[in-house]
Enzyme design. Structure first.
Site, PDB file in Angstrom:
ATOM      1  CB  ALA A  10     -54.599 -17.694  13.351  1.00  0.00           C
ATOM      2  CG  ASN A  98     -50.766 -12.331  22.904  1.00  0.00           C
ATOM      3  OD1 ASN A  98     -49.910 -11.728  22.443  1.00  0.00           O
ATOM      4  ND2 ASN A  98     -52.118 -12.485  22.222  1.00  0.00           N
ATOM      5  CE  LYS A 176     -47.192  -8.989  21.370  1.00  0.00           C
ATOM      6  NZ  LYS A 176     -46.786 -10.315  20.884  1.00  0.00           N
ATOM      7  CG  ASN A 180     -50.321  -8.786  24.749  1.00  0.00           C
ATOM      8  OD1 ASN A 180     -50.832  -8.565  23.703  1.00  0.00           O
ATOM      9  ND2 ASN A 180     -49.063  -9.605  24.871  1.00  0.00           N
ATOM     10  CG  ASN A 184     -54.960  -8.726  23.846  1.00  0.00           C
ATOM     11  OD1 ASN A 184     -55.435  -8.976  23.022  1.00  0.00           O
ATOM     12  ND2 ASN A 184     -53.727  -8.755  24.024  1.00  0.00           N
ATOM     13  CB  SER A 244     -55.462 -12.558  20.104  1.00  0.00           C
ATOM     14  OG  SER A 244     -54.850 -12.160  21.474  1.00  0.00           O
ATOM     15  CD  GLU A 256     -53.571 -15.950  24.590  1.00  0.00           C
ATOM     16  OE1 GLU A 256     -52.496 -16.866  24.600  1.00  0.00           O
ATOM     17  OE2 GLU A 256     -53.649 -15.148  23.716  1.00  0.00           O
TER      18      GLU A 256
END
Length: 303
Positions: A10, A98, A176, A180, A184, A244, A256
């Site tokens: 993507a 990420n 960031k 996450n 996530n 994600s 991840e």
């Protein structure tokens, strides 16, 4: 500018389409070599990009002025090492993914290394990539020896705005990472869009307390309140988005988590800090991952 984009998922297709539309000479690079990569993207304004672009051309790679890496974090090191021997030593490599920790795996790469974060949202719908929301890309030098490549931010700003250059990108990377570490794993475990996390304030508070303590030890000033405010802003602005990691879990793909919460745990150990909430979430995601990978359904997707 001659640019190879490593990874045609993507995010890779978002960059390939934007670079191509603005006149740059681009190719994609796929794990399974193919002469062309198909880019099918619907942009935020509803416009459609449908092109077959050159892929996996080593002569093109040998003349590339930038290698833009849009792989999942766990795919990055092996792939970059494979391509670095052909890429000119003066051409920078920009990692956008990420999490953190890939630079530590690539310390011996000769090319200038840059890293960045991105808040554009894109998702796959069948064979089409939908650019869901515009955002900002922050980039900067990954290692002490990597110099000023702020001209790249100017070039990329003209392609997919906004793009900001940071002389010290690690502070932004940690910010960031905090987001996450919240969004996530929690969305992956609760199987919910980002906005639903508004109902899990206790867990968000606990995660932010632990992440703030690690960031302070890393040498960057922050507080749990600052992180929590920033995380809540992101949750509100991406309320409808599917993270994600949740996309990976739903598709039974490798996540991840090792480079998000896993990286936080590594740095916490270095500083002798206990991070029980993040440790618990890490183990829960790894357990979920192992359930479908053990059954053989968690096949890694091609780049």
């Amino acid at each position: 500018m001659k640019i190879t984009v490593l990874g045609c998922g993507a995010l890779g297709q978002l960059w390939l389409s934007a670079l191509c539309k603005h006149g740059h000479d681009v190719q994609g690079w796929l794990r399974v070599p193919q002469p062309y990569c198909s880019v099918n993207l619907i942009d935020t304004d509803g416009s459609f990009f449908n092109e077959s672009l050159t892929a996996n051309d080593p002569d093109f790679l040998a003349k590339s002025e930038l290698l833009l890496v849009t792989l999942k974090a766990w795919q990055v090191s092996d792939a970059v090492r494979t391509l670095a021997s052909t890429l000119p030593v003066t051409s920078p490599i920009l990692l956008i993914h990420n999490g953190m920790g890939t630079i530590e795996e690539l310390q011996n790469i000769q090319q200038p290394m840059l890293m960045g974060t991105i808040t554009h949202a894109a998702r796959r719908d069948g064979n089409i990539i939908i650019h869901v929301a515009n955002g900002t890309t922050h980039i900067g030098p990954a290692r002490e020896q990597d110099g000023d490549y702020s001209y790249l931010a100017d070039i990329l700003q003209g392609v997919l705005p906004d793009v900001a250059w940071h002389n010290n990108i690690r502070a932004e990377m940690w910010r960031k990472l905090a987001v996450n570490c919240v969004i996530n794993p929690l969305t992956a475990l609760w199987n919910c869009p980002n906005g639903e996390l508004r109902h899990h304030t206790d867990e968000i508070n606990a995660i932010c307390e632990e992440v703030a303590a690690v960031i302070e030890r890393e040498g960057y000033h922050t507080s749990a309140d600052d992180l929590r405010y920033y995380v809540e802003q992101v949750i509100d602005s991406t309320a409808e988005n599917i993270s994600s990691m949740l996309q990976d879990v739903r598709a039974m793909r490798h996540t991840e988590i090792d480079y998000i919460t896993g990286y936080l745990l590594k740095r916490a150990r270095v500083h002798g800090l206990a991070v029980p909430e993040n440790s618990r979430l890490f183990e829960m995601v790894k357990r979920k991952e192992s359930e479908y990978e053990r059954s053989g359904t968690g096949m890694p997707r091609p780049w």
